[in-house]
Design an enzyme around this catalytic site. Structure first.
Site, PDB file in Angstrom:
ATOM      1  N   ASP A  81      32.798   0.010  26.784  1.00 59.38           N
ATOM      2  CA  ASP A  81      34.157   0.489  26.443  1.00 59.38           C
ATOM      3  C   ASP A  81      34.701   0.900  27.911  1.00 59.38           C
ATOM      4  OD1 ASP A  81      36.269   1.427  25.052  1.00 59.38           O
ATOM      5  OD2 ASP A  81      35.416   3.473  24.586  1.00 59.38           O
ATOM      6  N   ASN A 255      39.193   1.478  17.679  1.00 63.90           N
ATOM      7  CA  ASN A 255      38.034   2.374  18.461  1.00 63.90           C
ATOM      8  C   ASN A 255      38.273   3.796  17.960  1.00 63.90           C
ATOM      9  OD1 ASN A 255      37.934  -0.043  19.891  1.00 63.90           O
ATOM     10  ND2 ASN A 255      38.158   1.054  21.813  1.00 63.90           N
TER      11      ASN A 255
END
Ligand code: 13P
Length: 311
Positions: A81, A255
């Site tokens: 990420d 997310n």
């Protein structure tokens, strides 16, 4: 079921009008809890590690994590990420991640393309997929800092050129979500720019879009945390119905990190308060893991609607 890329997951999610949760893990406890939830409700899942989480876990432990994830009973992708550096993205490809995000969104457009393309060339040569970001997702998460005053949303006119020139597999767009627990000013009504999402979707039909900063900061988690000594009175997240709506559009990946932290910490605080006589760290860790598992299962079943999609 092997550790997979997100390619097939996103194709099915796009066609089936649901989304895959990308849950931020910070340690092995979190990874175990996320995976247990996905296996319980038979959902594909993305386990995301930020650069900070990767250093915290220790890169030398990643090959072990990869081996464990290969034995999962549901499709799992291991994702980097917000990779801010090309070298980090390449290292994660070498370590066995199946998906990496290169975040050069603070660079100007052509530089973002150039940096992203370098990661895509390397990752694709190794069978790994790449996410990149256009526009700026407001808020602060680790070393991602963006001035949110001007609302740097994704410009739909840019998305085709960006996706074509970089060769990316998915695109994170900015439509008003924000990292962290304080996404909207107290007293204001949470809003997302669904008009921008729809325009991006029309310009890139069939292409998976990604929403960052999508914790909802549920009241029940927040109340528990605050009841046991936490001090987060005014946190406001993205309402779950909005995420559900986005999942029916081209958003294939959502997310979530902050919600896991709030749930874990609240449960740990409660466990420690209720068992002051017990120094066994497994007791409070397990309480935190159980809270994460319940939260992730709920998102998969009721918000992203990915439960039962792990054929
Ligand atoms: P939250 O802070 O809303 O959980 O977002 C996490 C995220 O987008 C990680 O990239």
């Amino acid at each position: 079921m092997p550790l997979v890329t997100t390619k097939e997951m996103f194709k099915k999610a796009y066609e089936g009008k649901y989304a895959i949760g990308a849950f931020n893990a910070n340690n092995v406890d979190t990874i175990k809890a996320i995976l247990a939830a996905a296996e319980e409700v038979k959902s594909p899942v993305i386990i995301a590690l930020s650069s900070g989480a990767l250093s915290f876990v220790g890169e030398e432990y990643i090959p072990g994590v990869v081996e464990v994830l290969k034995k999962a009973t549901v499709p799992v992708a291991l994702h980097l990420d917000h990779g801010k550096k090309v070298e980090l993205c390449k290292r994660c490809v070498d370590l066995g991640f199946t998906s990496v995000m290169i975040d050069a969104s603070s660079e100007e457009f052509n530089k973002n393309i150039e940096i992203t393309k370098e990661v895509v060339d390397y990752a694709h040569a190794h069978g790994v997929v790449v996410e990149s970001e256009l526009g700026a997702i407001a808020g602060i998460e680790e070393d991602v800092q963006v001035d949110d005053k001007y609302g740097h949303f994704t410009h739909p006119d840019d998305v085709v050129e960006f996706a074509t020139k970089t060769g990316i597999d998915s695109l994170a767009i900015a439509i008003g979500t924000a990292h962290g627990a304080y996404k909207f000013k107290p007293g204001t009504k949470p809003q997302l720019r669904f008009d921008i999402l729809e325009e991006c979707e029309q310009k890139l039909p069939g292409f998976p879009l990604v929403l960052h900063g999508s914790s909802s900061v549920p009241k029940s988690s927040l109340d528990l945390l605050n009841q046991y000594g936490g001090k987060m009175p005014e946190a406001i997240g993205i309402p779950e119905p909005m995420l559900n709506e986005a999942s029916k559009h081209a958003v294939c990946k959502i997310n979530v990190g902050t919600d896991l932290q709030v749930a874990y910490t609240g449960a740990v605080r409660k466990s420690l308060a209720e068992h002051p006589e017990n120094p066994d760290m497994r007791k409070f860790s397990q309480a935190g893991m159980d809270a994460i598992k319940a939260l992730v299962e709920d998102k998969m079943k009721n918000v992203f609607c990915s439960a039962g999609k792990a054929e």
